[in-house]
Design a protein around this motif. Sequence first.
Motif, short mmCIF file in Angstrom:
data_model
loop_
_atom_site.label_atom_id
_atom_site.label_comp_id
_atom_site.label_asym_id
_atom_site.label_seq_id
_atom_site.Cartn_x
_atom_site.Cartn_y
_atom_site.Cartn_z
N PRO A 14 0.82 -1.23 0.00
CA PRO A 14 0.00 0.00 0.00
C PRO A 14 0.85 1.28 0.00
O PRO A 14 0.49 2.25 -0.65
CB PRO A 14 -0.83 -0.11 1.29
N SER A 15 1.97 1.25 0.70
CA SER A 15 2.85 2.41 0.73
C SER A 15 3.43 2.71 -0.65
O SER A 15 3.46 3.86 -1.09
CB SER A 15 3.97 2.19 1.75
N LEU A 16 3.90 1.66 -1.34
CA LEU A 16 4.45 1.85 -2.67
C LEU A 16 3.36 2.30 -3.64
O LEU A 16 3.56 3.22 -4.45
CB LEU A 16 5.11 0.56 -3.17
N ARG A 17 2.19 1.70 -3.56
CA ARG A 17 1.07 2.09 -4.42
C ARG A 17 0.74 3.58 -4.22
O ARG A 17 0.63 4.33 -5.19
CB ARG A 17 -0.15 1.23 -4.11
N ASP A 18 0.62 4.01 -2.97
CA ASP A 18 0.30 5.41 -2.68
C ASP A 18 1.40 6.35 -3.18
O ASP A 18 1.11 7.41 -3.73
CB ASP A 18 0.07 5.61 -1.19
N PHE A 19 2.65 5.97 -2.97
CA PHE A 19 3.78 6.78 -3.40
C PHE A 19 3.73 7.00 -4.92
O PHE A 19 3.88 8.12 -5.40
CB PHE A 19 5.09 6.09 -3.00
N LEU A 20 3.52 5.92 -5.66
CA LEU A 20 3.48 6.03 -7.13
C LEU A 20 2.25 6.81 -7.60
O LEU A 20 2.32 7.59 -8.55
CB LEU A 20 3.52 4.64 -7.76
N GLN A 21 1.12 6.63 -6.93
CA GLN A 21 -0.09 7.38 -7.30
C GLN A 21 0.09 8.88 -7.06
O GLN A 21 -0.41 9.68 -7.83
CB GLN A 21 -1.30 6.84 -6.55
N ARG A 22 0.81 9.24 -6.01
CA ARG A 22 1.09 10.67 -5.77
C ARG A 22 1.97 11.26 -6.87
O ARG A 22 2.00 12.48 -7.04
CB ARG A 22 1.73 10.87 -4.40
N ARG A 23 2.67 10.42 -7.60
CA ARG A 23 3.47 10.87 -8.75
C ARG A 23 2.68 10.72 -10.04
O ARG A 23 3.24 10.69 -11.12
CB ARG A 23 4.78 10.10 -8.81
N GLU A 24 1.37 10.59 -9.91
CA GLU A 24 0.41 10.54 -11.00
C GLU A 24 0.53 9.29 -11.87
O GLU A 24 0.09 9.27 -13.02
CB GLU A 24 0.50 11.81 -11.85
N CYS A 25 1.12 8.23 -11.33
CA CYS A 25 1.16 6.95 -12.03
C CYS A 25 -0.19 6.25 -11.85
O CYS A 25 -0.84 6.40 -10.82
CB CYS A 25 2.25 6.04 -11.47
N ASP A 26 -0.59 5.50 -12.87
CA ASP A 26 -1.76 4.63 -12.74
C ASP A 26 -1.26 3.33 -12.12
O ASP A 26 -0.34 2.70 -12.65
CB ASP A 26 -2.39 4.34 -14.10
N VAL A 27 -1.84 2.96 -11.00
CA VAL A 27 -1.38 1.76 -10.28
C VAL A 27 -2.57 0.87 -9.96
O VAL A 27 -3.57 1.32 -9.41
CB VAL A 27 -0.67 2.14 -8.95
N ILE A 28 -2.45 -0.40 -10.33
CA ILE A 28 -3.46 -1.40 -10.03
C ILE A 28 -2.80 -2.50 -9.22
O ILE A 28 -1.72 -2.98 -9.59
CB ILE A 28 -4.04 -1.99 -11.33
N GLN A 29 -3.43 -2.89 -8.13
CA GLN A 29 -2.91 -4.02 -7.36
C GLN A 29 -3.32 -5.29 -8.07
O GLN A 29 -4.50 -5.62 -8.17
CB GLN A 29 -3.41 -3.99 -5.93
N PHE A 30 -2.35 -6.01 -8.60
CA PHE A 30 -2.59 -7.20 -9.40
C PHE A 30 -2.89 -8.41 -8.53
O PHE A 30 -3.77 -9.20 -8.82
CB PHE A 30 -1.36 -7.46 -10.29
N ASP A 31 -2.13 -8.57 -7.44
CA ASP A 31 -2.39 -9.60 -6.44
C ASP A 31 -1.79 -9.14 -5.12
O ASP A 31 -1.42 -7.98 -4.99
CB ASP A 31 -1.88 -10.99 -6.88
N ALA A 32 -1.66 -10.03 -4.15
CA ALA A 32 -1.23 -9.64 -2.81
C ALA A 32 0.17 -9.04 -2.75
O ALA A 32 0.50 -8.31 -1.82
CB ALA A 32 -1.31 -10.84 -1.87
N GLU A 33 1.00 -9.31 -3.76
CA GLU A 33 2.37 -8.79 -3.72
C GLU A 33 2.81 -8.12 -5.02
O GLU A 33 3.98 -7.77 -5.17
CB GLU A 33 3.34 -9.91 -3.37
N THR A 34 1.87 -7.89 -5.94
CA THR A 34 2.24 -7.36 -7.25
C THR A 34 1.39 -6.15 -7.63
O THR A 34 0.17 -6.16 -7.46
CB THR A 34 2.06 -8.46 -8.33
N LEU A 35 2.07 -5.13 -8.16
CA LEU A 35 1.41 -3.94 -8.68
C LEU A 35 1.65 -3.84 -10.19
O LEU A 35 2.72 -4.21 -10.67
CB LEU A 35 1.97 -2.66 -8.05
N GLU A 36 0.67 -3.34 -10.90
CA GLU A 36 0.87 -3.00 -12.30
C GLU A 36 0.89 -1.47 -12.38
O GLU A 36 -0.02 -0.81 -11.87
CB GLU A 36 -0.26 -3.57 -13.15
N VAL A 37 1.94 -0.93 -12.99
CA VAL A 37 2.18 0.51 -12.97
C VAL A 37 2.32 1.05 -14.38
O VAL A 37 3.00 0.47 -15.22
CB VAL A 37 3.49 0.82 -12.20
N GLU A 38 1.65 2.20 -14.62
CA GLU A 38 1.82 2.95 -15.86
C GLU A 38 2.15 4.39 -15.51
O GLU A 38 1.51 4.97 -14.64
CB GLU A 38 0.55 2.91 -16.70
N LEU A 39 3.15 4.94 -16.20
CA LEU A 39 3.51 6.33 -15.99
C LEU A 39 2.42 7.23 -16.59
O LEU A 39 1.71 6.83 -17.52
CB LEU A 39 4.86 6.63 -16.61
#
Length: 79
Positions: A14-39
């Motif tokens: 959740p911390s990494l997801r929030d950090f990347l979202q604050r940088r305007e990245c699109d972030v989807i939690q794929f599973d319990a340990e994986t995020l999918e990220v788009e700039l």
Amino acid sequence: MGVRLRLSDPELLPSLRDFLQRRECDVIQFDAETLEVELPHELHPQQARLELDLYLRVWQSLHEWPPIDYVDELEHPHL
């Protein structure tokens, strides 16, 4: 550019997801340990990778350097 990232410590996800979202990245939690990220903007794939690497290193420096793996990527599989 969309990439999947796997975090060694799922509790930090959740911390990494929030950090990347604050940088305007699109972030989807794929599973319990994986995020999918788009700039948020179009870049050449190499430039996008450098920008994402920078974001990840900043976040890692704030969290005692937990390992992050790029899923399905052989070029730079581990940060």
